[in-house]
Design an enzyme around this catalytic site. Structure first.
Site, PDB file in Angstrom:
ATOM      1  N   ARG A   1      32.083  45.609  52.203  1.00 23.40           N
ATOM      2  CA  ARG A   1      33.530  45.830  52.597  1.00 23.40           C
ATOM      3  C   ARG A   1      33.286  46.620  54.201  1.00 23.40           C
ATOM      4  NH1 ARG A   1      36.511  42.381  49.979  1.00 23.40           N
ATOM      5  NH2 ARG A   1      36.812  42.693  48.022  1.00 23.40           N
TER       6      ARG A   1
ATOM      7  N   ALA B   1      37.831  39.869  41.883  1.00 22.36           N
ATOM      8  CA  ALA B   1      39.281  39.795  42.362  1.00 22.36           C
ATOM      9  C   ALA B   1      39.399  38.957  43.497  1.00 22.36           C
ATOM     10  CB  ALA B   1      39.630  41.439  42.735  1.00 22.36           C
TER      11      ALA B   1
ATOM     12  N   GLU C   1      39.780  33.245  40.210  1.00 18.65           N
ATOM     13  CA  GLU C   1      38.791  34.049  40.889  1.00 18.65           C
ATOM     14  C   GLU C   1      37.704  34.476  39.906  1.00 18.65           C
ATOM     15  OE1 GLU C   1      38.924  35.081  43.921  1.00 18.65           O
ATOM     16  OE2 GLU C   1      40.514  34.173  44.356  1.00 18.65           O
TER      17      GLU C   1
ATOM     18  N   GLU D   1      34.006  33.850  41.115  1.00 18.34           N
ATOM     19  CA  GLU D   1      33.100  34.857  41.867  1.00 18.34           C
ATOM     20  C   GLU D   1      31.910  35.326  40.679  1.00 18.34           C
ATOM     21  OE1 GLU D   1      35.351  38.646  42.842  1.00 18.34           O
ATOM     22  OE2 GLU D   1      35.729  37.709  44.853  1.00 18.34           O
TER      23      GLU D   1
ATOM     24  N   GLU E   1      30.502  36.998  49.903  1.00 21.51           N
ATOM     25  CA  GLU E   1      30.304  36.709  48.651  1.00 21.51           C
ATOM     26  C   GLU E   1      29.154  36.098  48.271  1.00 21.51           C
ATOM     27  OE1 GLU E   1      33.406  34.012  47.273  1.00 21.51           O
ATOM     28  OE2 GLU E   1      34.791  35.455  47.121  1.00 21.51           O
TER      29      GLU E   1
END
Length: 201
Positions: free
Chosen positions: A66, A78, A95, A99, A147
Site C-alpha cells: 500500500r 477486498a 473480488e 483476488e 495485485e
C-alpha cells in the site's frame, strides 16, 4: 438520548479534485449557533471486504503493498464498489474470485463501517464467506500492478485475531472483519445479518 440534533445544512460545495476512485471537496456547512464552517473531505466510491472462512476455521488473508503507508499490509480480499447496478454481495463474490481464486456457497453480512469519517465518507461492507471452493484454473483472474505481488495465506481465525491485537494487522476493514467473525463464531453465528441487509443511514 435527549435533545434535538442540529441539522448540518450544505450551503456551498467546491470540488478540489476529481478522480476515478475518489473526489476531494470543500463544503460550507451550517454549525450550531448559526455560523458556518468549511469541511474538506474525500468522497469515496466505497468498498467491500470478505472474511473467507474455510471448513478448518482458517481465514484467507492477503499481503499487499500500500503506497500511502509505504509498506505491505495484511488485509482481507477486498475491492471497490465500482460497477454500476451491481449489488454488494455480488461485488464481494467477484473480488473473492479475482483476488484469491475462490468462490463461496454461503454468504452473510458481518459488519458495516466508515473507515475514516473525520476526512472521508468511505463506506465498507464486510461479508463472511463460507463453503469455499477453488475457481477453475481456466477462469482465474490475471493480476496486474500491486495485485501481481499478492501473497495469499490461510491462518486460523484465532491466530488472525491475535495478529490484530498484537498490531500486526492494521488495515481497518480487516481488523473489524476478523474481530466480528470471531464474535459471530463464538455466539453460534446468531449475530449475522442477511447479505442484502440495507446499509446504515
Amino acid at each position: 438520548m435527549s435533545g434535538v440534533e442540529h441539522s448540518y445544512e450544505l450551503r456551498h460545495r467546491t470540488e478540489r479534485f476529481r478522480g476515478r476512485v475518489f473526489d476531494v471537496v470543500s463544503d460550507e456547512v451550517t454549525m450550531p449557533g448559526g455560523g458556518t464552517a468549511t469541511r474538506d473531505y474525500v468522497r469515496h466510491v466505497g468498498a467491500v471486504a470478505v472474511v473467507a472462512l474455510d471448513h478448518a476455521g482458517q481465514v484467507v488473508l492477503i499481503r499487499q503493498y500500500r503506497h500511502p503507508v509505504g509498506r505491505h499490509l495484511w488485509e482481507l480480499p477486498a475491492g471497490l464498489i465500482d460497477v454500476d447496478g451491481e449489488d454488494l454481495a455480488t461485488t464481494a463474490a467477484r473480488e473473492l474470485a479475482e483476488e484469491v481464486d475462490l468462490t463461496a456457497g454461503r454468504w452473510d453480512l458481518l459488519v458495516d463501517l466508515h473507515t475514516s469519517p473525520g476526512f472521508s465518507n468511505e463506506p465498507v461492507r464486510v461479508f463472511l464467506a463460507r463453503d469455499l471452493a477453488d475457481v477453475p484454473a481456466e477462469r482465474r483472474h490475471d493480476r496486474h500492478d500491486e495485485e501481481a505481488d499478492l501473497q495469499v495465506v490461510r491462518i486460523d481465525l484465532d491466530e488472525a485475531v491475535g495478529m490484530v491485537l498484537a498490531g500486526e494487522i492494521t488495515n481497518g476493514p480487516a481488523v473489524a472483519g476478523l474481530l466480528a467473525a470471531a464474535r459471530a463464531r463464538d455466539t453460534g453465528w446468531s449475530v449475522l445479518r442477511r447479505p442484502d441487509a440495507p446499509p446504515p443511514h
